[in-house]
Every structure is written in structure tokens, then in C-alpha cells.
Motif scaffolding. Structure first.
Motif, PDB file in Angstrom:
ATOM      1  N   ALA A   1       0.820  -1.215   0.000  1.00 26.93           N
ATOM      2  CA  ALA A   1       0.000   0.000   0.000  1.00 26.93           C
ATOM      3  C   ALA A   1       0.852   1.263   0.000  1.00 26.93           C
ATOM      4  O   ALA A   1       0.455   2.281  -0.562  1.00 26.93           O
ATOM      5  N   ASP A   2       2.035   1.209   0.603  1.00 30.08           N
ATOM      6  CA  ASP A   2       2.883   2.407   0.666  1.00 30.08           C
ATOM      7  C   ASP A   2       3.903   2.480  -0.477  1.00 30.08           C
ATOM      8  O   ASP A   2       4.757   3.360  -0.490  1.00 30.08           O
ATOM      9  N   ALA A   3       3.804   1.586  -1.460  1.00 33.78           N
ATOM     10  CA  ALA A   3       4.726   1.605  -2.604  1.00 33.78           C
ATOM     11  C   ALA A   3       4.443   2.827  -3.478  1.00 33.78           C
ATOM     12  O   ALA A   3       3.304   3.278  -3.586  1.00 33.78           O
ATOM     13  N   PRO A   4       5.489   3.384  -4.108  1.00 33.88           N
ATOM     14  CA  PRO A   4       5.274   4.537  -4.996  1.00 33.88           C
ATOM     15  C   PRO A   4       4.383   4.145  -6.166  1.00 33.88           C
ATOM     16  O   PRO A   4       4.517   3.066  -6.732  1.00 33.88           O
TER      17      PRO A   4
ATOM     18  N   GLY B   1      -9.375   0.688   4.478  1.00 36.83           N
ATOM     19  CA  GLY B   1      -8.323   1.636   4.801  1.00 36.83           C
ATOM     20  C   GLY B   1      -7.439   2.038   3.632  1.00 36.83           C
ATOM     21  O   GLY B   1      -6.404   2.648   3.829  1.00 36.83           O
ATOM     22  N   ARG B   2      -7.832   1.731   2.430  1.00 40.71           N
ATOM     23  CA  ARG B   2      -7.063   2.109   1.240  1.00 40.71           C
ATOM     24  C   ARG B   2      -7.633   3.422   0.713  1.00 40.71           C
ATOM     25  O   ARG B   2      -8.742   3.463   0.226  1.00 40.71           O
ATOM     26  N   ALA B   3      -6.868   4.469   0.797  1.00 39.94           N
ATOM     27  CA  ALA B   3      -7.336   5.779   0.354  1.00 39.94           C
ATOM     28  C   ALA B   3      -7.085   5.931  -1.148  1.00 39.94           C
ATOM     29  O   ALA B   3      -6.290   6.751  -1.577  1.00 39.94           O
ATOM     30  N   ALA B   4      -7.733   5.108  -1.930  1.00 39.80           N
ATOM     31  CA  ALA B   4      -7.558   5.148  -3.383  1.00 39.80           C
ATOM     32  C   ALA B   4      -8.501   6.172  -3.996  1.00 39.80           C
ATOM     33  O   ALA B   4      -9.709   6.097  -3.823  1.00 39.80           O
ATOM     34  N   ARG B   5      -7.906   7.144  -4.691  1.00 41.93           N
ATOM     35  CA  ARG B   5      -8.719   8.156  -5.355  1.00 41.93           C
ATOM     36  C   ARG B   5      -9.292   7.544  -6.634  1.00 41.93           C
ATOM     37  O   ARG B   5      -8.612   6.844  -7.368  1.00 41.93           O
TER      38      ARG B   5
END
Length: 175
Positions: free
Chosen positions: A128-131, A162-166
Motif C-alpha cells: 500500500a505504501d509503494a510509490p 483503509g485504502r485511500a484510493a482516489r
């Protein structure tokens, strides 16, 4: 415009024929780094074959100009989109076989995902924190025929987990 304003995006998912101009632009060097996926929510070619069969059975009457327009324009647009895209998502094995038979994509670039996402693919996703880019870009008209209820449900599940995907929508609304 969405790419310039909110991108870059990792994946551009476009429904059917709408993927054609986007994939063509990517081949010209635009949308660098993105993968273009042509997605089917009922392959136009199979849909048209059903209309022809319904017409022969007397269940449906289409004007002559529509009988010529759809195969000449829409079916050729859909074929082009699936050929130019980096891969395709199809609903079932029948659609996959048609895409293979027509030579639109190689077998490894065709995924059969019946209105959803294969769970095995999520295990291989980057952390999840990968660029990455700025979320997901949906290209298509906002109506049920384009599968938007699945898109909205998937986005809601991501946010609940919890994934803040736009999510950016690129396409007209249907009034």
C-alpha cells in the motif's frame, strides 16, 4: 485532461470501444507508464450476434441504417480497442475465445473476470505504501451498462479496508 490534472495513473481501465483512442494515444507516447486495459461488460460482437438472431426470429426490428452502422462502426471500434490495449478483461470464456479467434490479444494478455477482481491478483499487488500514481481512472459513461455499480462497490470496499484510493471518472453522466 484528467491525466494532466490528477495523474499520473498506473492503470487506465476503459470500457470496450472507448479504450481505442486512449490506447492509440498511449502508443503515440502519451500516458507514459500507464497500462491500458480494455474491459468488456458484454462484448459488442456477441451482443450484435444476439440482436441479429433476435431479428431473424422476429423478436426485434432494427432500421436498415442501424443494421449497417453497428457492424461498420461500433464493432470495428471495439475490435481496434482490444487490439491496441495492453490487455483485456472479459466476462467469460466465450468472450475470451472470440478475442483469441480474432487475434485481438495473446492468451496471456486476456483475463476472464466475471464482474469482479480475481483474489489471486490482489495478493501480488504492490504494498500500500509503494510509490505509484494517483489512484484509478475510470473511462466510460456513468450508467449501469458500463458496470459502474461494480466499480463503486469495489471503491467502497477499498476505502472500508483503509485504502485511500482516489477514483477519477472520465466520461459523461447519463441523465
Amino acid at each position: 485532461r484528467a491525466w494532466r490534472t490528477h495523474g499520473p495513473y498506473d492503470v487506465i481501465d476503459a470500457a470496450g470501444a472507448e479504450a481505442g483512442p486512449i490506447a492509440a494515444a498511449r502508443h503515440r507516447g502519451e500516458f507514459r507508464g500507464a497500462v491500458v486495459i480494455a474491459r468488456s461488460h458484454g462484448l459488442d460482437h456477441i451482443y450484435y450476434r444476439g440482436l441479429v438472431e433476435d431479428g431473424r426470429a422476429g423478436l426485434l426490428a432494427k432500421p436498415w441504417w442501424r443494421q449497417l452502422w453497428y457492424p461498420a462502426v461500433r464493432l470495428s471500434q471495439a475490435s481496434r480497442a482490444f487490439r491496441l490495449a495492453d490487455g483485456a478483461i472479459l466476462l467469460n470464456r466465450r468472450e475470451r475465445l472470440l478475442a483469441l479467434h480474432r487475434g485481438w490479444q495473446t492468451p496471456e494478455r486476456l483475463a476472464v473476470i466475471p464482474h469482479g477482481v480475481l483474489m489471486a491478483r490482489t495478493a501480488a499487488a504492490p504494498a500500500a505504501d509503494a510509490p505509484r500514481g494517483a489512484g484509478a481512472l475510470f473511462c466510460g459513461a456513468w450508467y449501469t451498462g458500463k458496470g459502474i455499480h461494480y466499480l463503486a462497490a469495489a471503491h467502497r470496499l477499498l476505502r472500508e479496508r483503509g485504502r485511500a484510493a482516489r477514483l477519477t471518472i472520465l466520461g459523461p453522466g447519463v441523465g
